[in-house]
Design a protein around this motif. Structure first.
Motif, PDB file in Angstrom:
ATOM      1  N   UNK A  90     -14.507   4.465 -18.009  1.00 15.02           N
ATOM      2  CA  UNK A  90     -13.166   5.022 -18.195  1.00 15.02           C
ATOM      3  C   UNK A  90     -12.805   5.976 -17.054  1.00 15.02           C
ATOM      4  N   UNK A  91     -13.775   6.780 -16.615  1.00 17.23           N
ATOM      5  CA  UNK A  91     -13.532   7.706 -15.501  1.00 17.23           C
ATOM      6  C   UNK A  91     -13.240   6.965 -14.209  1.00 17.23           C
ATOM      7  N   UNK A  92     -14.000   5.905 -13.947  1.00 17.83           N
ATOM      8  CA  UNK A  92     -13.764   5.121 -12.730  1.00 17.83           C
ATOM      9  C   UNK A  92     -12.397   4.441 -12.761  1.00 17.83           C
ATOM     10  N   UNK A  93     -12.024   3.888 -13.894  1.00 16.49           N
ATOM     11  CA  UNK A  93     -10.718   3.245 -14.019  1.00 16.49           C
ATOM     12  C   UNK A  93      -9.602   4.274 -13.844  1.00 16.49           C
ATOM     13  N   UNK A  94      -9.756   5.429 -14.490  1.00 15.97           N
ATOM     14  CA  UNK A  94      -8.743   6.486 -14.373  1.00 15.97           C
ATOM     15  C   UNK A  94      -8.649   6.987 -12.932  1.00 15.97           C
ATOM     16  N   UNK A  95      -9.790   7.199 -12.299  1.00 17.52           N
ATOM     17  CA  UNK A  95      -9.785   7.651 -10.899  1.00 17.52           C
ATOM     18  C   UNK A  95      -9.133   6.644  -9.974  1.00 17.52           C
ATOM     19  N   UNK A  96      -9.466   5.371 -10.148  1.00 15.73           N
ATOM     20  CA  UNK A  96      -8.870   4.328  -9.319  1.00 15.73           C
ATOM     21  C   UNK A  96      -7.362   4.266  -9.551  1.00 15.73           C
ATOM     22  N   UNK A  97      -6.946   4.393 -10.805  1.00 13.42           N
ATOM     23  CA  UNK A  97      -5.518   4.347 -11.133  1.00 13.42           C
ATOM     24  C   UNK A  97      -4.769   5.512 -10.492  1.00 13.42           C
ATOM     25  N   UNK A  98      -5.331   6.708 -10.579  1.00 16.55           N
ATOM     26  CA  UNK A  98      -4.685   7.884  -9.982  1.00 16.55           C
ATOM     27  C   UNK A  98      -4.569   7.717  -8.473  1.00 16.55           C
ATOM     28  N   UNK A  99      -5.647   7.274  -7.829  1.00 15.74           N
ATOM     29  CA  UNK A  99      -5.616   7.087  -6.369  1.00 15.74           C
ATOM     30  C   UNK A  99      -4.612   6.000  -5.985  1.00 15.74           C
ATOM     31  N   UNK A 100      -4.579   4.903  -6.737  1.00 16.15           N
ATOM     32  CA  UNK A 100      -3.628   3.824  -6.439  1.00 16.15           C
ATOM     33  C   UNK A 100      -2.187   4.303  -6.596  1.00 16.15           C
ATOM     34  N   UNK A 101      -1.914   5.090  -7.633  1.00 17.29           N
ATOM     35  CA  UNK A 101      -0.560   5.613  -7.836  1.00 17.29           C
ATOM     36  C   UNK A 101      -0.185   6.560  -6.703  1.00 17.29           C
ATOM     37  N   UNK A 102      -1.109   7.442  -6.309  1.00 14.87           N
ATOM     38  CA  UNK A 102      -0.819   8.374  -5.215  1.00 14.87           C
ATOM     39  C   UNK A 102      -0.566   7.642  -3.904  1.00 14.87           C
ATOM     40  N   UNK A 103      -1.373   6.649  -3.593  1.00 16.66           N
ATOM     41  CA  UNK A 103      -1.162   5.868  -2.369  1.00 16.66           C
ATOM     42  C   UNK A 103       0.187   5.145  -2.440  1.00 16.66           C
ATOM     43  N   UNK A 104       0.501   4.589  -3.604  1.00 11.85           N
ATOM     44  CA  UNK A 104       1.791   3.922  -3.775  1.00 11.85           C
ATOM     45  C   UNK A 104       2.959   4.873  -3.572  1.00 11.85           C
ATOM     46  N   UNK A 105       2.859   6.085  -4.127  1.00 13.03           N
ATOM     47  CA  UNK A 105       3.921   7.077  -3.945  1.00 13.03           C
ATOM     48  C   UNK A 105       4.079   7.502  -2.495  1.00 13.03           C
ATOM     49  N   UNK A 106       2.966   7.668  -1.796  1.00 16.62           N
ATOM     50  CA  UNK A 106       3.029   8.024  -0.374  1.00 16.62           C
ATOM     51  C   UNK A 106       3.688   6.903   0.424  1.00 16.62           C
ATOM     52  N   UNK A 107       3.315   5.661   0.141  1.00 14.88           N
ATOM     53  CA  UNK A 107       3.929   4.525   0.843  1.00 14.88           C
ATOM     54  C   UNK A 107       5.425   4.473   0.551  1.00 14.88           C
ATOM     55  N   UNK A 108       5.809   4.639  -0.708  1.00 15.57           N
ATOM     56  CA  UNK A 108       7.232   4.652  -1.053  1.00 15.57           C
ATOM     57  C   UNK A 108       7.966   5.796  -0.355  1.00 15.57           C
ATOM     58  N   UNK A 109       7.330   6.962  -0.274  1.00 18.64           N
ATOM     59  CA  UNK A 109       7.947   8.106   0.403  1.00 18.64           C
ATOM     60  C   UNK A 109       8.134   7.815   1.893  1.00 18.64           C
ATOM     61  N   UNK A 110       7.127   7.195   2.496  1.00 16.66           N
ATOM     62  CA  UNK A 110       7.246   6.872   3.928  1.00 16.66           C
ATOM     63  C   UNK A 110       8.335   5.829   4.162  1.00 16.66           C
ATOM     64  N   UNK A 111       8.427   4.841   3.280  1.00 19.28           N
ATOM     65  CA  UNK A 111       9.492   3.825   3.414  1.00 19.28           C
ATOM     66  C   UNK A 111      10.855   4.488   3.256  1.00 19.28           C
ATOM     67  N   UNK A 112      10.996   5.363   2.264  1.00 19.88           N
ATOM     68  CA  UNK A 112      12.256   6.088   2.046  1.00 19.88           C
ATOM     69  C   UNK A 112      12.625   6.900   3.271  1.00 19.88           C
ATOM     70  N   UNK A 113      11.643   7.594   3.832  1.00 12.52           N
ATOM     71  CA  UNK A 113      11.914   8.424   5.002  1.00 12.52           C
ATOM     72  C   UNK A 113      12.242   7.574   6.223  1.00 12.52           C
ATOM     73  N   UNK A 114      11.571   6.444   6.376  1.00 11.14           N
ATOM     74  CA  UNK A 114      11.843   5.558   7.508  1.00 11.14           C
ATOM     75  C   UNK A 114      13.261   5.001   7.437  1.00 11.14           C
ATOM     76  N   UNK A 115      13.765   4.796   6.238  1.00  8.98           N
ATOM     77  CA  UNK A 115      15.133   4.293   6.067  1.00  8.98           C
ATOM     78  C   UNK A 115      16.175   5.402   6.167  1.00  8.98           C
ATOM     79  N   UNK A 116      15.723   6.645   6.295  1.00  7.97           N
ATOM     80  CA  UNK A 116      16.646   7.769   6.444  1.00  7.97           C
ATOM     81  C   UNK A 116      17.271   8.225   5.150  1.00  7.97           C
ATOM     82  N   UNK A 117      16.661   7.947   4.022  1.00  8.50           N
ATOM     83  CA  UNK A 117      17.200   8.344   2.729  1.00  8.50           C
ATOM     84  C   UNK A 117      16.654   9.727   2.377  1.00  8.50           C
ATOM     85  N   UNK A 118      17.559  10.682   2.104  1.00  8.05           N
ATOM     86  CA  UNK A 118      17.172  12.024   1.676  1.00  8.05           C
ATOM     87  C   UNK A 118      17.567  12.205   0.231  1.00  8.05           C
ATOM     88  N   UNK A 119      16.605  12.482  -0.618  1.00 11.45           N
ATOM     89  CA  UNK A 119      16.897  12.705  -2.030  1.00 11.45           C
ATOM     90  C   UNK A 119      17.408  14.121  -2.278  1.00 11.45           C
TER      91      UNK A 119
END
Length: 136
Positions: A90-119
């Motif tokens: 359960x700890x490994x699954x939770x850790x992997x999920x948290x890391x995957x979500x964080x990486x996904x959010x960073x990628x989405x943030x970089x894509x948003x910034x590359x497109x010039x979108x300011x929230x």
């Protein structure tokens, strides 16, 4: 892998052990003694692993050995070991999920910034600036 006392003489480890003894000595063991012998020497059987990597590494004046074994778990686990295994899984699954979500959010943030979108106007994490100067 647990061997029942009823079929202990059919066990391959016990069969090989008894074949190396004179018949009168092999016949002198009762089933309980053979079960204990199986438990004592059975742990030394390493031949049934899908992955079996062994080697040595020399560091400075010392040599170290390593053994990597992997395969299907055939052992019966105690209740405490099962609880620990479930907690670790359960700890490994939770850790992997948290890391995957964080990486996904960073990628989405970089894509948003590359497109010039300011929230939020006038506010930035500075991640895009660092990424742009470091990699682009």
């Amino acid at each position: 892998m647990t061997t029942k006392i009823d079929d202990i003489r059919q066990d391959p480890v016990i069969t090989r052990l008894l074949e190396k003894m004179p018949r009168r000595v092999a016949d002198s063991f009762d089933d309980e003694q053979l079960a204990h012998l199986r438990n004592a020497i059975g742990a030394r059987e390493w031949g049934r692993h899908s992955i079996d990597l062994r080697g040595t590494v020399k560091l400075a004046k010392w040599r170290y050995y390593y053994v990597i074994l992997a395969g299907r778990n055939r052992r019966s686990l105690s209740d405490q070991q099962l609880k620990l295994a479930r907690l670790l899984t359960a700890s490994l699954i939770a850790g992997f999920t948290v890391i995957a979500i964080l990486v996904g959010l960073v990628v989405l943030y970089l894509i948003k910034s590359a497109l010039g979108i300011n929230l939020i106007d006038g506010w930035s994490l500075g991640l895009w600036t660092w990424f742009d100067t470091t990699f682009l």
